[in-house]
Design an enzyme around this catalytic site. Structure first.
Site, PDB file in Angstrom:
ATOM      1  N   ARG A   1      -5.231   7.700  17.099  1.00 33.16           N
ATOM      2  CA  ARG A   1      -6.556   7.660  16.482  1.00 33.16           C
ATOM      3  C   ARG A   1      -7.584   6.989  17.413  1.00 33.16           C
ATOM      4  NH1 ARG A   1      -9.223   8.540  11.413  1.00 33.16           N
ATOM      5  NH2 ARG A   1      -7.377   9.444  10.484  1.00 33.16           N
TER       6      ARG A   1
ATOM      7  N   PHE B   1      -7.576   1.879  11.888  1.00 30.91           N
ATOM      8  CA  PHE B   1      -6.331   2.437  12.434  1.00 30.91           C
ATOM      9  C   PHE B   1      -6.483   2.925  13.875  1.00 30.91           C
ATOM     10  CE2 PHE B   1      -2.592   5.398  12.072  1.00 30.91           C
ATOM     11  CZ  PHE B   1      -1.701   4.534  11.486  1.00 30.91           C
TER      12      PHE B   1
ATOM     13  N   PHE C   1      -5.895  -3.800   3.502  1.00 33.12           N
ATOM     14  CA  PHE C   1      -6.581  -3.538   4.777  1.00 33.12           C
ATOM     15  C   PHE C   1      -5.673  -2.936   5.843  1.00 33.12           C
ATOM     16  CE2 PHE C   1      -8.256  -7.571   2.920  1.00 33.12           C
ATOM     17  CZ  PHE C   1      -9.384  -7.020   2.331  1.00 33.12           C
TER      18      PHE C   1
ATOM     19  N   GLN D   1       0.833  -1.196   0.000  1.00 33.73           N
ATOM     20  CA  GLN D   1       0.000   0.000   0.000  1.00 33.73           C
ATOM     21  C   GLN D   1       0.874   1.255   0.000  1.00 33.73           C
ATOM     22  OE1 GLN D   1      -2.533  -2.125   3.343  1.00 33.73           O
ATOM     23  NE2 GLN D   1      -3.339  -0.085   3.015  1.00 33.73           N
TER      24      GLN D   1
ATOM     25  N   ARG E   1      -7.460  -1.334   8.857  1.00 34.29           N
ATOM     26  CA  ARG E   1      -8.703  -0.613   8.564  1.00 34.29           C
ATOM     27  C   ARG E   1      -9.361  -0.028   9.824  1.00 34.29           C
ATOM     28  NH1 ARG E   1     -12.819  -3.625   4.433  1.00 34.29           N
ATOM     29  NH2 ARG E   1     -13.513  -1.803   3.290  1.00 34.29           N
TER      30      ARG E   1
ATOM     31  N   GLU F   1     -12.609   3.027   5.582  1.00 35.72           N
ATOM     32  CA  GLU F   1     -12.565   2.543   6.963  1.00 35.72           C
ATOM     33  C   GLU F   1     -13.869   2.700   7.743  1.00 35.72           C
ATOM     34  OE1 GLU F   1      -8.255   3.452   8.606  1.00 35.72           O
ATOM     35  OE2 GLU F   1      -9.049   5.133   7.456  1.00 35.72           O
TER      36      GLU F   1
ATOM     37  N   GLU G   1       0.684  -1.747   4.673  1.00 30.09           N
ATOM     38  CA  GLU G   1       1.081  -0.343   4.750  1.00 30.09           C
ATOM     39  C   GLU G   1       2.554  -0.262   5.149  1.00 30.09           C
ATOM     40  OE1 GLU G   1      -1.573   2.224   6.874  1.00 30.09           O
ATOM     41  OE2 GLU G   1      -0.105   3.830   7.018  1.00 30.09           O
TER      42      GLU G   1
ATOM     43  N   THR H   1      -3.696  11.833  10.443  1.00 34.95           N
ATOM     44  CA  THR H   1      -3.499  12.741  11.574  1.00 34.95           C
ATOM     45  C   THR H   1      -2.063  13.248  11.636  1.00 34.95           C
ATOM     46  OG1 THR H   1      -3.147  10.840  13.010  1.00 34.95           O
ATOM     47  CG2 THR H   1      -5.365  11.750  12.912  1.00 34.95           C
TER      48      THR H   1
ATOM     49  N   ALA I   1      -5.822   5.424   5.555  1.00 31.67           N
ATOM     50  CA  ALA I   1      -6.663   6.438   6.189  1.00 31.67           C
ATOM     51  C   ALA I   1      -7.867   6.778   5.316  1.00 31.67           C
ATOM     52  CB  ALA I   1      -5.851   7.699   6.498  1.00 31.67           C
TER      53      ALA I   1
END
Ligand SMILES: Cc1cc2nc3c(=O)[nH]c(=O)nc-3n(C[C@H](O)[C@H](O)[C@H](O)COP(=O)(O)OP(=O)(O)OC[C@H]3O[C@@H](n4cnc5c(N)ncnc54)[C@H](O)[C@@H]3O)c2cc1C
Ligand code: FES
Ligand code: FES
Lengths: 775, 496
Positions: A325, A359, A243, A212, A357, A726, A247, A456, A525
């Site tokens: 988060r 996060f 998902f 990703q 997903r 998400e 990442e 964020t 995100a």
């Protein structure tokens, strides 16, 4: 529902956006012609890698690894160890502490200690089992509680709040405390981690990686090899699911493949076996959340004090952002006048937990919903009514982190869903059923979500795109986002086709490639279409401006009159096909290529002071779930689900509904059947689909209604749409609350201590508690 | 004797003589044919990404069934047609109805599960006797072995309904006469032996040839459906060099109804047995429906489930409760023993070198007997039991005169609950007080362990609950009040 506004009403012509076009690869998917990395024609001489680890150590020091039998095994070409790494031996995003190949310290069961390179994958896998280890194992630290007691952290605690919480509690007449535990979650992308590295001349490396985050893989590989970023190219056409699990977690395997290619000079492929994948890659954070709540006689919260203890695993990885988060969503849709939030990031000898997903959001929302469900029991007020009373509203509209909730549509959205799913009547029916049934119990719950959209970490909110118009009028589009099934390429192609007024077939999207669009953010995100759609639109608009200028200079067209639609460009002086204009531009020496760029406006976040506007907007939704449980065995069946979700003005309703339903079922799995179990030696016992159970078709209720909320995003987003990847995952909290409701029916007034996942055993633990307790 | 296998591939016979004993069908497709449409998601039969369809000549028709190519050995494909996702569209590129319906319903997102889903639905499309869309339940059951992490399944189920609106009409229907001819031609009755004495794949065609081979190579691995053996190779990476496939022995695939009992050959698959077992008792039918997936049931055998000796296999407890007898063969000789006696200890069964499981005799229920079976899992479909309980009560004038109870997941072997059985004699299902002691006696019968499927305490409590549930149901409680799934009444008979 709201009347359709703006964009759709002006659209007499068929537009490419706001349409349910199929996924751009749909035909390739169903015919088996979609190429994933393991399907690519292998260059001659390709070698295969398999990582090795110490089968009986979750923590300790390795004194010696005897690899002689490994090296002698049939087909083995090389065995990679830490000593082979020319550059940095770390695949972490930024913080460090994630060795590509560990040297001698083992921090979790499954940590890679060497990697076999062999002529076939089978030979490589078999050889890994021949290593002999000498060393001292130490007892692993496995739970967050244990880590906390020992003061083991991967990152500092973080928290913030508002008002005088201690005073609120001291003066409040009504309060309760509670604890909820949630398990982690394995991504179980159907395509496991895979990378193919092809060495180039003068030390370049071309890496195909199922990631990703191609830019990060590029950087990790370059640092590992000790070469500049410019010598490494990373490419990904599509993933078989991500998902969040690809990442940060894709980098290690890409690094190993590249290392193998560097050492042997041959193309190297590493595709993890499923069990290795489940053992070696990070998962969703499991957490223990303790809360204290003070409330008034009407059931409104006066103060909330919530403490999240997260098991982060052996390293920081993305735990900082994930746990931040969690705090951003500890309120979900509810106003806490006085609030103290705390997050502890604990270090354990388990695999490093990572993005998944939502996060961190799901854990926050789950806690908020448990607080609501508890409030309903202690006040005796209907759970939905309690939720409504605590919603953000006029004068009660500032989140604990200081962002004003400006776009709240929940009251209307909830009212709509409540009507359409017949909540009140069905709640009565559940009660009636329960009064007549001893063994089976029904529960129902309608729960909302509010999910903040933006990275964020503010600087990540940027994207680039590259658009070429060829002289025949066809369009080649590239952007920094990656396609993992979410339909990003389809949506961005729709945006480009719409911009040029072309049919979708004229727009060709190709593989994401770091040499085309540099310095990209992860596709994460939920931001994929928000960011890349805007970047692509910027590029298209730039080209269009040049085309219009050319048109104006060569004809008597009035610039404002030029319209791109239906494959033609028309203006006051006439019209011509888009292709003819493209050809004319080429002949007129007009540049038909542009790089577009976008950075999200308005957002800022000061983490030290815990204030700012971390999110551009919120996505909203709600779901109502009805379940039946068996109070003898703990078995549970979801009988019906109704969803109403807000995607703004959807770019592609079919794709968005697909995201909503898929996310819901994935969230339902997290909260019901999906259980990760470690044994006392720190070994993951559920490292295969035989023991780790994601939902299958029969777990999805036969009655499963999903609708899109009809309304524009009030912020300026790509064609007024909203991000969708998400948020709907957390709609599954409705299932968990419905199970809670069913268990609660056993003894009115008692709060069931139901933990997630609600496996039969977890449900029975709560049932047994109810049977033991006095009302 | 043949030293090659022959399969039908894309309308042609393909002969392969260089197979390794444990080479999988998936590796053959992806690495040899380079047909990469079929995916590997788990390499252990649990995700369905590798699903392909096998065509077999059976009862005068070509029967199509889905299998997990990742755990099927190539050698076991002898005489079969192999159909993969690349093969089913029309030659001119028009999609198969199943493929088109998935496109139309937006049933693929990342697409990685899709080839397997297409093939499972292709098999359902060709289900014997299908004219219109099967009920939703059947579609969902047909998909139980295909995990999709993206879609949430709703559009896939919709696609299945749409694709099956019409009776079968695809290129396979058109090619049926030719396919039937090829498959009949391949059924040559020849024994297959590929390799040397030390490393071979053998597929005898007759019972006597099988018996000879097993005696000659007592160390060889017997292969039935391969749904256990396959994982020893793909996950255990065990060096298995001698494989004897029992699947071509027609005599082992027979089911005989002798009035008061069923006699089954060891090679009878779950799918073959499903209807006879469902007739014996609906709970037995439901147990089979939930055992593995359609792909597993298509090839997995009841004989293999028993021979495997696992303490968590589902058939042994059910068959022990029914009073089944196991038949073992050794050359020309044979012996029979009560099924429960076959399981000696964890990993140890009463099978001598040179012996193999030949068959099974399963008594039917008498009019005064009641049977109940429950399978407790984290996920309803395609999951291994945490606890599996089976009960047969003989009831005369409202009083239990005999009880047979067996559990899986409660001990190191499938095991009877002798103490509880004894204490049930004389009890009345309608009077809970009369069977309290029997429930408690389960604590004497079992000392379960904790593992990733359940804790010891949950297992024990649930075993007790299941016995109680069986008794409550015997006393007349409708299953609409006692079960969330697998109800015995027709839906309209349910009480709200
Ligand atoms: C995805 C999946 C899900 C599953 N779900 C379940 C489940 O829900 N419940 C359950 O009980 N099981 C389950 N299983 C296990 C397996 O499917 C069963 O045990 C099955 O019955 C094995 O039969 P088989 O024909 O495939 O045996 P094989 O794998 O071919 O053989 C199994 C064992 O029996 C031996 N054997 C086979 N035939 C004979 C013979 N005639 N004589 C002597 N020995 C013989 C073999 O050598 C081997 O040791 C599952 C497996 C998979 C892959
Ligand atoms: S690859 Fe998962 S079932 Fe075969
Ligand atoms: S579409 Fe991705 S797993 Fe099914």
């Amino acid at each position: 529902m709201n009347a359709p506004e703006s964009e759709t009403s002006e659209a007499a012509v068929e537009r490419a956006v706001h349409r349910s076009t199929p996924h751009d690869s749909a035909v390739l998917h169903v015919t088996g012609r979609a190429v994933y990395i393991d399907d690519m024609v292998e260059p001659t001489g390709t070698l295969h890698l398999a990582p090795g680890f110490c089968p009986d150590m979750a923590r300790g020091r390795i004194r010696d690894i005897d690899l002689s039998r490994v090296r002698q095994a049939p087909g083995v070409v090389a065995v990679l160890t830490a000593a082979d790494i020319p550059g940095r031996n770390d695949w972490s995003t930024s913080i460090g502490g994630d060795p590509i190949i560990a040297e001698n310290e083992v921090e979790f069961w499954g940590e890679v200690l060497f990697c076999v390179v062999a002529e076939t994958r089978d030979a490589a896998r078999r050889a890994t089992r021949l290593a002999l280890f000498e060393g001292e194992a130490e007892p692993p630290v496995l739970t967050a509680e244990e880590a906390k007691a020992k003061g083991l952290r991967v990152l500092d605690d973080y928290g913030y709040g508002r008002g005088d919480v201690a005073r609120s509690f001291a003066s409040a007449q009504r309060r309760f405390d509670g604890v909820i535990r949630n398990g982690g979650q394995e991504h179980f992308y159907l395509e496991g981690q895979v990378a193919l590295a092809i060495p180039g001349e003068t030390g370049d490396m071309h890496v195909y990686s199922s990631t990703q985050h191609p830019s990060e893989v590029q950087h990790c590989v370059a640092h590992m090899l000790g070469v500049p970023n410019a010598m490494v190219t990373v490419e990904v056409r599509r993933m078989g699911g991500g998902f969040g699990g690809k990442e940060s977690q894709a980098s290690q395997w890409a690094c190993l493949a590249a290392l193998g290619a560097r050492v042997t000079g041959r193309p190297c492929k590493l595709r993890l076996d499923r069990d290795d994948d489940m053992v070696m890659t990070g998962k969703r954070h499991d957490m223990t959340t303790a809360f204290s709540v003070a409330y008034d006689s009407s059931g409104k919260i006066l103060a909330a004090d919530i403490d999240f203890m997260a098991r982060c695993g052996y390293s920081a990885d993305l735990s900082g952002g994930v746990n931040d988060r969690t705090l951003f969503h500890a309120d979900n849709a509810y106003f806490y006048p006085n609030v103290a939030l705390k997050s502890e990031r604990l270090k354990t000898n388990t695999v490093t937990n990572t993005a998944f997903r939502g996060f961190g959001g799901p854990q926050g929302i789950l806690a908020a919903e448990r607080i609501m469900d508890t409030l309903a029991i202690v006040t005796g007020i209907d759970p939905l009514e309690i939720r409504k009373r605590n919603f953000y509203g006029p004068g009660r509209d500032v989140t604990p982190y200081g962002q004003k909730v400006e776009d709240n549509i929940l009251p209307e959205l909830i009212a709509d869903l409540e009507r359409s799913c017949d909540y009140a009547k069905r709640r009565q029916e559940c009660r009636a059923f329960n009064s007549k049934n001893r063994i089976l119990r029904k529960g129902i719950a309608l729960t909302p979500i509010k999910f903040g959209i933006a990275f964020t970490l503010t600087h990540l909110n940027q994207a680039g795109a590259l658009v070429h118009v060829y002289a025949d009028g066809s369009v080649h589009l590239n952007h920094g986002g990656t396609e993992m099934g979410q339909g990003l390429n389809t949506k961005v192609a729709q945006v480009a086709a719409d911009a040029f007024g072309l049919p979708l077939e004229r727009v060709r999207i190709t593989a994401t490639n770091t040499s085309k669009v540099p310095n990209t953010s992860a596709t994460a995100a939920s931001s994929g279409s928000d960011l890349n759609g805007m970047a692509a639109l910027a590029a298209c608009n730039e080209i269009k401006e040049r085309m219009v200028a050319h048109l104006v200079s060569t004809t008597n067209a009035a610039p404002e009159s030029v319209v791109f639609a239906d494959g033609r460009v028309s203006h006051t002086g006439g019209s011509l096909s888009f292709a003819d204009l493209a050809k004319s531009c080429y002949e007129g020496r007009v540049q038909l290529s542009a790089a577009g760029f976008y950075s999200t406006p308005k957002i800022h976040w000061d983490r030290q002071k815990a204030e700012g506007r971390p999110f551009l907007y919120f996505a909203y939704g709600a779901a109502c779930a009805e379940v039946t449980i068996d109070t003898m065995t703990g078995e549970m069946k979801v009988d019906r689900v109704d969803i109403l979700h807000d995607c703004g003005r959807s770019l592609n309703p079919a794709i968005d509904i697909g995201q909503i339903e898929g996310a819901f079922v994935q969230g339902m799995g997290w909260l019901t059947t999906e259980e990760l179990v470690w044994d006392d030696k720190g070994r993951l016992a559920t490292h295969a689909p035989s023991t780790y159970k994601i939902p299958t078709a029969s777990d999805v209720p036969a009655i499963f209604n999903t609708r899109l909320w009809d309304g524009d995003n009030r912020e300026e987003t790509i064609h007024s749409s909203k991000a969708v990847g998400e948020p709907p995952l957390m709609l599954a909290c409705s299932v968990f609350s419905a199970i809670f409701d069913a268990v609660a029916s056993l003894k009115p007034g008692v709060v069931p201590p139901l933990d997630a996942p609600a496996t039969p055993e977890s449900i029975m633990r709560a049932v047994a508690f109810m049977r033991r307790s006095e009302a | 004797m043949r030293d090659s296998i022959r399969i039908v591939r894309r309308g042609r016979i393909v002969e392969i003589d260089d197979i390794k004993p444990t080479e999988t069908l998936l590796d053959y497709l992806r690495l040899r044919e380079r047909a990469t449409g079929t995916k590997e998601g788990c390499n252990e039969g649990d995700c369905g990404a590798c699903t392909v369809v096998i065509g077999e000549w059976q009862d005068g028709r070509v029967a199509y069934r889905p299998v997990n190519s990742c755990i099927q050995f190539l050698g076991a494909m002898d005489g079969k047609e192999i159909v993969t996702v690349e093969d089913i569209a029309w030659p001119d590129g028009r999609l198969h109805p199943v493929q088109q319906a998935i496109v139309d319903a937006h049933g693929a997102q990342c697409g990685f599960c899709t080839p397997g889903i297409v093939m499972s639905l292709f098999a359902l499309y060709h289900q014997e006797g299908r004219e219109g869309p099967p009920p939703r339940d059947e579609i969902v059951t047909a998909l139980a072995g295909n995990l999709c992490r993206c879609t949430g399944y709703r559009p896939i189920v919709d696609a299945a309904l749409a694709a099956m609106a019409e009776p079968p009409a695809d290129r396979f229907v058109e090619a049926m006469p030719q396919t039937a001819g090829l498959l009949q031609f391949l059924a040559d009755g020849q024994d297959v032996f590929i390799g040397s004495n030390s490393a071979f794949f053998a597929a005898p065609a007759s019972l006597s040839a099988l018996a000879q081979l097993v005696m000659k190579y007592p160390e060889a691995t017997l292969l039935a459906g391969g749904t256990d053996v396959g994982l020893r190779v793909t996950k255990g990476l065990r060096p298995i060099s001698q494989v004897i496939h029992v699947g071509r022995v027609a005599a082992l695939r027979q089911i005989e109804d002798v009035g008061d009992a069923l006699i089954l050959g060891a090679g009878v698959t779950y799918e073959d047995a499903a209807s006879a077992f469902a007739d014996l008792d609906p709970d037995l039918g439901e147990l089979i429906r939930r055992l593995g997936s359609r792909q597993v049931r298509a090839v997995g055998t009841i004989g293999g489930n028993i021979a495997n000796g696992s303490p968590i296999g589902d058939m042994p407890p059910a068959l022990i409760a029914l009073g089944a007898t196991l038949e073992l063969a050794h050359g020309e000789d044979g012996r029979a023993l009560p099924l429960e006696d076959y399981f000696i200890a964890y990993g140890k069964q009463d099978r001598q070198p040179g012996e193999f499981v030949a068959g099974l005799l399963v008594p039917k229920l008498m009019s005064n007997q009641v049977f109940r079976a429950y399978k407790i899992t984290k996920r309803f479909d395609e999951d291994i039991s945490a606890v599996m309980g089976a009960f047969r009560f003989t009831i005369d004038d409202g009083v239990i005169t005999e009880a047979r109870i067996a559990f899986g997941g409660m001990a190191a072997t499938p095991k009877r609950a002798l103490s509880a059985e004894a204490r049930l004699v004389g009890a009345q299902p309608g009077r809970a007080a009369s069977w309290g002691a029997a429930i408690e006696a389960l604590g004497e019968d079992y000392a379960p362990i904790s593992d990733m499927r359940a804790s010891a305490a949950y297992r024990m409590e649930t075993a007790k609950a299941l016995l109680a549930k069986a008794l409550v149901e015997c006393a007349g409680a409708p299953t609409s009040r006692t079960r969330v799934i697998g109800r015995r009444e027709a839906p309209e008979a349910e009480v709200a």
